[in-house]
Design a protein around this motif. Sequence first.
Motif, PDB file in Angstrom:
ATOM      1  N   HIS A 206      -2.882  -3.838   2.418  1.00 22.69           N
ATOM      2  CA  HIS A 206      -2.325  -5.177   2.121  1.00 22.69           C
ATOM      3  C   HIS A 206      -2.113  -5.371   0.613  1.00 22.69           C
ATOM      4  O   HIS A 206      -1.433  -6.299   0.207  1.00 22.69           O
ATOM      5  N   ASP A 207      -2.663  -4.456  -0.184  1.00 26.94           N
ATOM      6  CA  ASP A 207      -2.449  -4.516  -1.636  1.00 26.94           C
ATOM      7  C   ASP A 207      -1.121  -3.872  -2.051  1.00 26.94           C
ATOM      8  O   ASP A 207      -0.882  -3.699  -3.248  1.00 26.94           O
ATOM      9  N   PHE A 208      -0.302  -3.488  -1.078  1.00 24.70           N
ATOM     10  CA  PHE A 208       0.919  -2.748  -1.428  1.00 24.70           C
ATOM     11  C   PHE A 208       2.133  -3.290  -0.678  1.00 24.70           C
ATOM     12  O   PHE A 208       2.034  -3.686   0.481  1.00 24.70           O
ATOM     13  N   PRO A 209       3.309  -3.253  -1.361  1.00 23.46           N
ATOM     14  CA  PRO A 209       4.555  -3.588  -0.661  1.00 23.46           C
ATOM     15  C   PRO A 209       4.882  -2.517   0.386  1.00 23.46           C
ATOM     16  O   PRO A 209       4.302  -1.421   0.368  1.00 23.46           O
ATOM     17  N   ASP A 210       5.832  -2.818   1.260  1.00 25.10           N
ATOM     18  CA  ASP A 210       6.123  -1.951   2.407  1.00 25.10           C
ATOM     19  C   ASP A 210       6.384  -0.491   1.997  1.00 25.10           C
ATOM     20  O   ASP A 210       5.931   0.436   2.664  1.00 25.10           O
ATOM     21  N   ARG A 211       7.164  -0.306   0.930  1.00 25.47           N
ATOM     22  CA  ARG A 211       7.569   1.058   0.546  1.00 25.47           C
ATOM     23  C   ARG A 211       6.341   1.941   0.307  1.00 25.47           C
ATOM     24  O   ARG A 211       6.247   3.049   0.805  1.00 25.47           O
ATOM     25  N   GLN A 212       5.365   1.408  -0.423  1.00 29.51           N
ATOM     26  CA  GLN A 212       4.160   2.194  -0.726  1.00 29.51           C
ATOM     27  C   GLN A 212       3.294   2.371   0.523  1.00 29.51           C
ATOM     28  O   GLN A 212       2.641   3.395   0.684  1.00 29.51           O
ATOM     29  N   VAL A 213       3.277   1.351   1.399  1.00 30.98           N
ATOM     30  CA  VAL A 213       2.472   1.469   2.625  1.00 30.98           C
ATOM     31  C   VAL A 213       2.982   2.645   3.451  1.00 30.98           C
ATOM     32  O   VAL A 213       2.207   3.491   3.903  1.00 30.98           O
ATOM     33  N   VAL A 214       4.294   2.713   3.619  1.00 33.15           N
ATOM     34  CA  VAL A 214       4.869   3.797   4.425  1.00 33.15           C
ATOM     35  C   VAL A 214       4.574   5.146   3.763  1.00 33.15           C
ATOM     36  O   VAL A 214       4.215   6.118   4.444  1.00 33.15           O
TER      37      VAL A 214
ATOM     38  N   LYS B 265      13.226 -14.919  -6.533  1.00 29.61           N
ATOM     39  CA  LYS B 265      13.331 -13.810  -5.562  1.00 29.61           C
ATOM     40  C   LYS B 265      11.932 -13.442  -5.084  1.00 29.61           C
ATOM     41  O   LYS B 265      10.981 -13.463  -5.865  1.00 29.61           O
ATOM     42  N   ASN B 266      11.842 -13.093  -3.813  1.00 30.83           N
ATOM     43  CA  ASN B 266      10.557 -12.670  -3.248  1.00 30.83           C
ATOM     44  C   ASN B 266      10.144 -11.346  -3.897  1.00 30.83           C
ATOM     45  O   ASN B 266      10.894 -10.367  -3.822  1.00 30.83           O
ATOM     46  N   PRO B 267       8.972 -11.274  -4.552  1.00 25.28           N
ATOM     47  CA  PRO B 267       8.621 -10.035  -5.257  1.00 25.28           C
ATOM     48  C   PRO B 267       8.428  -8.862  -4.300  1.00 25.28           C
ATOM     49  O   PRO B 267       7.808  -9.003  -3.256  1.00 25.28           O
ATOM     50  N   GLU B 268       8.976  -7.714  -4.665  1.00 27.05           N
ATOM     51  CA  GLU B 268       8.820  -6.508  -3.831  1.00 27.05           C
ATOM     52  C   GLU B 268       8.467  -5.282  -4.648  1.00 27.05           C
ATOM     53  O   GLU B 268       8.240  -4.212  -4.096  1.00 27.05           O
ATOM     54  N   ASP B 269       8.431  -5.453  -5.988  1.00 28.48           N
ATOM     55  CA  ASP B 269       8.214  -4.305  -6.867  1.00 28.48           C
ATOM     56  C   ASP B 269       6.769  -4.337  -7.381  1.00 28.48           C
ATOM     57  O   ASP B 269       6.365  -5.267  -8.081  1.00 28.48           O
ATOM     58  N   LEU B 270       6.012  -3.298  -7.026  1.00 30.25           N
ATOM     59  CA  LEU B 270       4.589  -3.207  -7.397  1.00 30.25           C
ATOM     60  C   LEU B 270       4.378  -3.286  -8.911  1.00 30.25           C
ATOM     61  O   LEU B 270       3.332  -3.726  -9.385  1.00 30.25           O
TER      62      LEU B 270
ATOM     63  N   ALA C  59      -3.019 -18.367   4.097  1.00 32.92           N
ATOM     64  CA  ALA C  59      -1.793 -18.671   3.355  1.00 32.92           C
ATOM     65  C   ALA C  59      -2.023 -18.481   1.852  1.00 32.92           C
ATOM     66  O   ALA C  59      -1.119 -18.051   1.122  1.00 32.92           O
ATOM     67  N   THR C  60      -3.245 -18.755   1.395  1.00 31.33           N
ATOM     68  CA  THR C  60      -3.547 -18.599  -0.029  1.00 31.33           C
ATOM     69  C   THR C  60      -3.629 -17.118  -0.395  1.00 31.33           C
ATOM     70  O   THR C  60      -3.093 -16.692  -1.420  1.00 31.33           O
ATOM     71  N   LEU C  61      -4.304 -16.346   0.460  1.00 29.42           N
ATOM     72  CA  LEU C  61      -4.415 -14.908   0.172  1.00 29.42           C
ATOM     73  C   LEU C  61      -3.038 -14.246   0.142  1.00 29.42           C
ATOM     74  O   LEU C  61      -2.813 -13.290  -0.602  1.00 29.42           O
ATOM     75  N   ASP C  62      -2.119 -14.786   0.930  1.00 26.54           N
ATOM     76  CA  ASP C  62      -0.763 -14.243   0.912  1.00 26.54           C
ATOM     77  C   ASP C  62      -0.148 -14.420  -0.488  1.00 26.54           C
ATOM     78  O   ASP C  62       0.453 -13.493  -1.040  1.00 26.54           O
ATOM     79  N   LEU C  63      -0.337 -15.612  -1.063  1.00 28.65           N
ATOM     80  CA  LEU C  63       0.191 -15.831  -2.422  1.00 28.65           C
ATOM     81  C   LEU C  63      -0.536 -14.941  -3.430  1.00 28.65           C
ATOM     82  O   LEU C  63       0.053 -14.452  -4.395  1.00 28.65           O
ATOM     83  N   HIS C  64      -1.826 -14.743  -3.178  1.00 28.41           N
ATOM     84  CA  HIS C  64      -2.602 -13.884  -4.089  1.00 28.41           C
ATOM     85  C   HIS C  64      -2.071 -12.450  -4.058  1.00 28.41           C
ATOM     86  O   HIS C  64      -1.879 -11.809  -5.093  1.00 28.41           O
ATOM     87  N   MET C  65      -1.798 -11.938  -2.852  1.00 28.59           N
ATOM     88  CA  MET C  65      -1.229 -10.592  -2.734  1.00 28.59           C
ATOM     89  C   MET C  65       0.111 -10.517  -3.477  1.00 28.59           C
ATOM     90  O   MET C  65       0.436  -9.526  -4.117  1.00 28.59           O
ATOM     91  N   MET C  66       0.865 -11.594  -3.365  1.00 25.99           N
ATOM     92  CA  MET C  66       2.182 -11.635  -4.003  1.00 25.99           C
ATOM     93  C   MET C  66       2.059 -11.589  -5.525  1.00 25.99           C
ATOM     94  O   MET C  66       2.748 -10.818  -6.200  1.00 25.99           O
ATOM     95  N   GLU C  67       1.141 -12.393  -6.074  1.00 24.76           N
ATOM     96  CA  GLU C  67       1.102 -12.517  -7.543  1.00 24.76           C
ATOM     97  C   GLU C  67       0.580 -11.242  -8.210  1.00 24.76           C
ATOM     98  O   GLU C  67       0.953 -10.925  -9.321  1.00 24.76           O
ATOM     99  N   ILE C  68      -0.305 -10.521  -7.511  1.00 27.01           N
ATOM    100  CA  ILE C  68      -0.918  -9.349  -8.139  1.00 27.01           C
ATOM    101  C   ILE C  68      -0.155  -8.064  -7.817  1.00 27.01           C
ATOM    102  O   ILE C  68      -0.005  -7.194  -8.669  1.00 27.01           O
ATOM    103  N   PHE C  69       0.303  -7.952  -6.567  1.00 24.23           N
ATOM    104  CA  PHE C  69       0.832  -6.659  -6.113  1.00 24.23           C
ATOM    105  C   PHE C  69       2.293  -6.723  -5.624  1.00 24.23           C
ATOM    106  O   PHE C  69       2.780  -5.713  -5.104  1.00 24.23           O
ATOM    107  N   SER C  70       2.944  -7.854  -5.693  1.00 20.22           N
ATOM    108  CA  SER C  70       4.240  -8.036  -5.005  1.00 20.22           C
ATOM    109  C   SER C  70       4.093  -7.688  -3.533  1.00 20.22           C
ATOM    110  O   SER C  70       5.017  -7.186  -2.884  1.00 20.22           O
ATOM    111  N   SER C  71       2.893  -7.912  -3.011  1.00 15.29           N
ATOM    112  CA  SER C  71       2.622  -7.569  -1.620  1.00 15.29           C
ATOM    113  C   SER C  71       2.535  -8.848  -0.777  1.00 15.29           C
ATOM    114  O   SER C  71       2.950  -9.913  -1.235  1.00 15.29           O
TER     115      SER C  71
END
Length: 395
Positions: free
Chosen positions: A302-310, A163-168, A344-356
């Motif tokens: 960019h260090d946060f999933p959508d919910r926290q950004v809003v 599943k695509n991570p979405e939980d910080l 594309a790499t930074l996108d994976l990095h955001m995902m692995e650390i922040f679910s972002s």
Amino acid sequence: MATSLSDLTTTVESALSSLPPSDKIEDAERMRLLGIINQLQTALEPPLLSIQRLCFSHYGIVAVRVAQGMGVFDSFVEAQGTEMTLAELSSKTKGDEALLKRIMRYLCAHHIFKETTQNTYQPLPLAMIFGTGSVPGDMIKHFHTNLQVTAKMFEYFEKNGYKNPEDLNDAPFQLAYNTRDTYFEWLQKNPTEQQVFNSVMTESLQYCGKDWFNIYPVPEKLKCSPSRVLLVDIGGGVGHDIIAFRKQFPELPGKLVVQDLAHVIDDIQEPLPDSITAVAHNMFDPQPFRGAKSYYMRTVLHDFPDRQVVAALSRIREAMAEDSILLIHEHTVPEGPNMPPLAATLDLHMMEIFSSLERTEEQWIALLEKAEFKVNKIWKDQSNAHHTALFEATL
Ligand SMILES: C[S@@+](CC[C@H](N)C(=O)[O-])C[C@H]1O[C@@H](n2cnc3c(N)ncnc32)[C@H](O)[C@@H]1O
């Protein structure tokens, strides 16, 4: 007629000898040429070499981290870059000489040192920048810590059913470090990591094109009375960005504020110029500076999933006056072909650390609109070779 490989080799060799010094090359030109060299390498490599490159690339950061731990780079910095024999180096570093020789062999094979004669090492430029306290040295430490997370991504996805991570609070980072803390909470409990992170952030946009205030018409847009707050830099780290802004516009009326989490603000070493105030503030709490002319964030959201950004944007919106401006300076990821590998790499990095995630321009606009902002304009440097953008929004 197709050029023979031997002609091509001669051309590339001659290009190498006629290359201008690195500091005389424009970033956009450098990136273009590197892109072509990358394509050339991909086209030339047989699958086995590509597979080796994929499989072995992570040894680089590990070997540099081990060499840092042994004190290799510090020894060469202290010796001001003079050559050293293995025995000399061993007398200044931690650990076994046999291990040192193997680490040095790797570093020589990867152009960090040169073995001038057997067991004698000359540091090449990279070797002189990894010493203790340097930002490049801290980058190695920071991303070596992250490597433990990257190594857990597969296990994480096997467990969560891809599943695509979405939980910080539930990214591969939490699995790797066996915690439910967010990354920033974990940093707070690990002061050495926090310091390294703060250091890395001071140069995080070095290869991301012009500073925002050289793209945005600051004197025209950011006018206010001397008693008003001109700019609040939210998540501004140890103040490096706002200090650069003040240097560029020493006479601009208005006060400047840098906000970050308390333990980051506490890490500010040098006194800030008088016109800049550093304030501990959690961006999810109500914004204490109400009615400032502008609120600015660089690569915080960019260090946060959508919910926290809003949620964070809502705290800013509530504090804004009619004429306040929101400025969001962020990475943007392009859509479609020719994806820059770093984006594309930074996108994976955001995902692995922040679910972002790294977001497209459209995704940033949609998020700003979801937080009830009106996006007036997106400012970029002309080439936009670095894929960053400054989003200007108002109420
Ligand atoms: C990627 S860094 C960017 C730092 C700086 N703006 C820059 O561009 O160099 C993200 C920053 O956001 C800060 N931050 C994270 N969570 C925060 C929060 N809840 N409130 C305020 N700042 C926060 C971090 O401490 C860090 O300094």
